[in-house]
Design a protein around this motif. Structure first.
Motif, PDB file in Angstrom:
ATOM      1  N   ARG A  37      -9.610   5.480  -8.337  1.00  0.00           N
ATOM      2  CA  ARG A  37     -10.542   6.401  -7.689  1.00  0.00           C
ATOM      3  C   ARG A  37     -11.776   6.474  -8.577  1.00  0.00           C
ATOM      4  O   ARG A  37     -11.712   6.148  -9.755  1.00  0.00           O
ATOM      5  CB  ARG A  37      -9.926   7.769  -7.424  1.00  0.00           C
ATOM      6  N   GLU A  72       0.842  -1.196   0.000  1.00  0.00           N
ATOM      7  CA  GLU A  72       0.000   0.000   0.000  1.00  0.00           C
ATOM      8  C   GLU A  72       0.877   1.244   0.000  1.00  0.00           C
ATOM      9  O   GLU A  72       1.941   1.272   0.620  1.00  0.00           O
ATOM     10  CB  GLU A  72      -0.899   0.026   1.240  1.00  0.00           C
ATOM     11  N   ASP A  96     -10.394   6.384  -3.008  1.00  0.00           N
ATOM     12  CA  ASP A  96      -8.986   6.444  -3.411  1.00  0.00           C
ATOM     13  C   ASP A  96      -8.201   5.295  -2.786  1.00  0.00           C
ATOM     14  O   ASP A  96      -8.236   5.103  -1.559  1.00  0.00           O
ATOM     15  CB  ASP A  96      -8.347   7.774  -2.969  1.00  0.00           C
ATOM     16  N   ARG A  97      -7.491   4.568  -3.638  1.00  0.00           N
ATOM     17  CA  ARG A  97      -6.627   3.481  -3.176  1.00  0.00           C
ATOM     18  C   ARG A  97      -5.406   3.447  -4.080  1.00  0.00           C
ATOM     19  O   ARG A  97      -5.524   3.639  -5.289  1.00  0.00           O
ATOM     20  CB  ARG A  97      -7.343   2.141  -3.251  1.00  0.00           C
ATOM     21  N   ALA A  98      -4.246   3.153  -3.479  1.00  0.00           N
ATOM     22  CA  ALA A  98      -3.019   3.114  -4.279  1.00  0.00           C
ATOM     23  C   ALA A  98      -2.046   2.073  -3.728  1.00  0.00           C
ATOM     24  O   ALA A  98      -1.932   1.892  -2.515  1.00  0.00           O
ATOM     25  CB  ALA A  98      -2.352   4.483  -4.295  1.00  0.00           C
ATOM     26  N   LEU A 150       2.532  10.106  -7.239  1.00  0.00           N
ATOM     27  CA  LEU A 150       1.543   9.847  -8.287  1.00  0.00           C
ATOM     28  C   LEU A 150       1.701  10.804  -9.463  1.00  0.00           C
ATOM     29  O   LEU A 150       1.390  10.441 -10.601  1.00  0.00           O
ATOM     30  CB  LEU A 150       0.120   9.906  -7.723  1.00  0.00           C
ATOM     31  N   TRP A 152      -3.224   2.912  -9.088  1.00  0.00           N
ATOM     32  CA  TRP A 152      -4.161   3.592  -8.206  1.00  0.00           C
ATOM     33  C   TRP A 152      -5.525   3.664  -8.857  1.00  0.00           C
ATOM     34  O   TRP A 152      -5.664   3.575 -10.069  1.00  0.00           O
ATOM     35  CB  TRP A 152      -3.635   4.953  -7.782  1.00  0.00           C
ATOM     36  N   TYR A 184       1.964   9.997  -1.698  1.00  0.00           N
ATOM     37  CA  TYR A 184       0.998  10.393  -2.731  1.00  0.00           C
ATOM     38  C   TYR A 184       1.580  11.356  -3.777  1.00  0.00           C
ATOM     39  O   TYR A 184       1.206  11.269  -4.941  1.00  0.00           O
ATOM     40  CB  TYR A 184      -0.271  10.980  -2.116  1.00  0.00           C
TER      41      TYR A 184
END
Length: 157
Positions: free
Chosen positions: A74, A7, A56-58, A16, A72, A13
């Motif tokens: 969203r 994760e 939101d997930r990454a 990204l 990622w 972030y």
């Protein structure tokens, strides 16, 4: 090649933005766009205020402690938008790490994460000339619409 998929931490972030630029498919013979292209509204939808939205997930891929890729999702009104309950994918690896199974592994882990979180499907958009389109097909994505340049694909979870 040994790699780890984990994760993404909130402090990571900002990475990204780099991976958004790396995700831009540039066909052979086409000039590479300036990095500032990621500031356009149609691309910022992928990264702007990431982590502040519920969906939101990454995940990151690391090789020897170096971050080499990201996937990622969203729910956003992007090129692959299906509806307001379907997360859209973005994925990117640095060029020297492509074609080694890392992208497939990142996608599989994110698909499992989404399924475990109760999502019914996920979507993405891919240019027809992009070699990654074959990876998405192998992962079970199906083309639900297309135009002259790209496919809109969905994976039913």
């Amino acid at each position: 090649m040994n790699y780890t998929i984990r994760e993404m931490n909130t402090t990571e972030y900002p990475l990204l933005n780099d991976f958004l630029y790396e995700a831009i498919f540039i066909p052979d013979g086409v000039e590479v766009p300036p990095k500032s292209i990621i500031n356009s509204p149609e691309l910022q939808v992928y990264v702007s205020d990431f982590g502040t939205q519920e969906h939101d997930r990454a995940l990151l891929a690391e090789v020897n402690g170096k971050v080499v890729g990201a996937v990622w999702v969203r729910i956003m009104n992007d090129y692959g938008h299906i509806d307001d309950t379907t997360p859209s994918f973005a994925i990117s690896l640095y060029k020297e790490y492509r074609g080694q199974g890392i992208g497939t592994a990142m996608m599989q882990k994110m698909l499992t994460t989404l399924k475990n979180a109760g999502y019914k499907q996920a979507s993405l958009s891919v240019q027809k000339a992009n070699y990654a389109a074959n990876m998405y097909l192998k992962l079970g994505f199906e083309t639900v619409s297309e135009n002259e340049e790209e496919y809109i694909m969905v994976k039913y979870l």
